[in-house]
Design a protein around this motif. Structure first.
Motif, mmCIF file in Angstrom:
data_model
loop_
_atom_site.group_PDB
_atom_site.id
_atom_site.type_symbol
_atom_site.label_atom_id
_atom_site.label_comp_id
_atom_site.label_asym_id
_atom_site.label_seq_id
_atom_site.Cartn_x
_atom_site.Cartn_y
_atom_site.Cartn_z
ATOM 1 N N LEU A 130 0.868 -1.180 0.000
ATOM 2 C CA LEU A 130 0.000 0.000 0.000
ATOM 3 C C LEU A 130 0.905 1.231 0.000
ATOM 4 C CD1 LEU A 130 -2.842 1.315 0.390
ATOM 5 C CD2 LEU A 130 -2.434 1.170 2.860
ATOM 6 N N CYS A 154 -1.511 -0.996 -4.114
ATOM 7 C CA CYS A 154 -2.630 -0.057 -4.079
ATOM 8 C C CYS A 154 -2.101 1.334 -3.727
ATOM 9 C CB CYS A 154 -3.643 -0.521 -3.040
ATOM 10 S SG CYS A 154 -5.084 0.539 -2.999
ATOM 11 N N ALA A 156 -3.173 4.855 -2.291
ATOM 12 C CA ALA A 156 -4.249 5.559 -1.592
ATOM 13 C C ALA A 156 -3.890 7.031 -1.515
ATOM 14 C CB ALA A 156 -4.417 4.998 -0.180
ATOM 15 N N ILE A 160 -8.441 11.391 -4.936
ATOM 16 C CA ILE A 160 -8.423 10.072 -5.594
ATOM 17 C C ILE A 160 -8.061 10.149 -7.073
ATOM 18 C CG2 ILE A 160 -10.925 10.016 -6.015
ATOM 19 C CD1 ILE A 160 -10.400 6.839 -5.346
ATOM 20 N N CYS A 179 -7.298 4.131 -4.562
ATOM 21 C CA CYS A 179 -8.389 4.294 -3.595
ATOM 22 C C CYS A 179 -8.152 5.547 -2.756
ATOM 23 C CB CYS A 179 -8.472 3.073 -2.683
ATOM 24 S SG CYS A 179 -6.983 2.847 -1.716
ATOM 25 N N ARG A 180 -9.119 5.836 -1.885
ATOM 26 C CA ARG A 180 -8.937 6.894 -0.885
ATOM 27 C C ARG A 180 -8.420 6.248 0.387
ATOM 28 N NH1 ARG A 180 -12.398 10.881 -3.002
ATOM 29 N NH2 ARG A 180 -14.050 9.953 -4.249
ATOM 30 N N PHE A 181 -7.980 7.075 1.341
ATOM 31 C CA PHE A 181 -7.548 6.525 2.633
ATOM 32 C C PHE A 181 -8.694 5.746 3.286
ATOM 33 C CE2 PHE A 181 -4.413 10.302 3.220
ATOM 34 C CZ PHE A 181 -3.467 9.644 2.451
ATOM 35 N N VAL A 184 -9.477 1.905 1.480
ATOM 36 C CA VAL A 184 -8.371 0.980 1.186
ATOM 37 C C VAL A 184 -8.913 -0.453 1.238
ATOM 38 C CG1 VAL A 184 -6.212 0.046 2.098
ATOM 39 C CG2 VAL A 184 -6.560 2.507 2.020
#
Ligand code: ATR
Length: 280
Positions: A130, A154, A156, A160, A179-181, A184
């Motif tokens: 991440l 990913c 984050a 976005i 993704c956003r925080f 996730v």
């Protein structure tokens, strides 16, 4: 009678501001260790003077420059030739002046990889990664990380759209998602969480995804300081297996630049030690 003039090979780091840079110390230690006769200067250059300053350095016979914040992306349009890594990253941190031309390289990604894989003995292949943040720092590390064949990566980010743009750009190289925080994906636990936001520079701790960190997670902050960074404190509080700051990446990316310029790779371990690292 001929007189011999000795000129010392000139290198430096250009940034704005740049006074905090450890690069001069690191390169001096490398030069001492490898017996290279060279000098390395701090060069504070505002964005509007970047091109002039680079051309002046080149005209004065300078051999190479490190380029740091905020010039890394702007400098890509000033070089004659971009390496594949720099082109992928859309950023340059190393310039080499040779035969009237300027070559742009990026050693940040490989520097991170050397720290993770060689110094910290992490296994990236098959791991779930991440990355927090989707700015220039993230852009520079995605391709080298994907080369190590992780199971997933990913990105984050608070905004976005920036994470999505990077996922799309690098999607052909491997399994990248955005993704956003707050969103996730948690289907697998993360083996490695990398902080590539600049939030810590202002002492901020954004709402990082706590659930992404387990006792098996290795947390790595691209930022570093003599005191633990906000992210490394946060990671420690979440019970991460380890929480490491980016001192190793800093020294390893410098060693890669040094090798490009001088054709010799210094031993990074004693230099890392000498920088008086404080890690949690
Ligand atoms: P760099 O070259 O260091 O990556 P950058 O390109 O300005 O610098 O990117 C900074 C990154 O840190 C971005 O991902 C930014 O998030 P946004 O894209 O949403 O702006 C992230 N960042 C900086 N401050 C932040 C904060 N307080 N909270 C969350 N993310 C932050």
């Amino acid at each position: 009678m001929q007189t011999e003039t000795t000129t010392i090979d000139r290198y430096g780091v250009m940034g704005y501001p740049v006074s905090h840079s450890r690069s001069p110390v690191i390169h001096r230690l490398f030069a001492l260790q490898t017996g290279q006769h060279m000098q390395y200067e701090l060069l504070q250059v505002a964005p509007e003077n970047l091109e002039t300053a680079i051309r002046q350095f080149q005209r004065a016979g300078g051999k190479g420059l490190n380029i740091t914040v905020p010039h890394k992306s702007e400098v890509t349009r000033l070089v004659d030739r971009l390496s594949e890594r720099a082109s992928m990253a859309g950023a340059v941190n190393t310039l080499t002046f040779k035969d009237g031309t300027i070559l742009g390289e990026n050693t940040d990604g490989i520097g991170l990889l050397r720290d993770l894989v060689v110094n910290l003995e992490l296994n990236i292949e098959g791991s779930n990664i991440l990355i927090l943040g989707a700015g220039g720092a993230t852009r520079g590390i995605i391709a080298p990380l994907l080369e190590m064949r992780p199971a997933s990566l990913c990105i984050a980010n608070r905004t976005i759209a920036k994470a999505q743009a990077l996922a799309e750009h690098f999607g052909q190289l491997g399994p990248v998602a955005a993704c956003r925080f707050s969103t996730v994906p948690m289907s697998d636990s993360y083996d490695l969480v990398i902080n590539a936001t600049s939030a810590g520079l202002r002492g901020d701790t954004p709402p990082y995804p706590a659930a992404a960190v387990s006792e098996n997670t290795f947390c790595y902050d691209l930022s570093y300081g003599l005191n633990p960074t906000p992210f490394s404190v946060w990671a420690h509080e979440q019970g991460a297996a380890r929480s490491v700051m980016g001192w190793g990446m800093l020294v390893e990316q410098a060693a890669e630049s040094f090798q490009i310029w001088r054709g010799i790779r210094p031993d990074t371990a004693p230099v890392l030690k000498q920088l008086s690292i404080s890690a949690l």
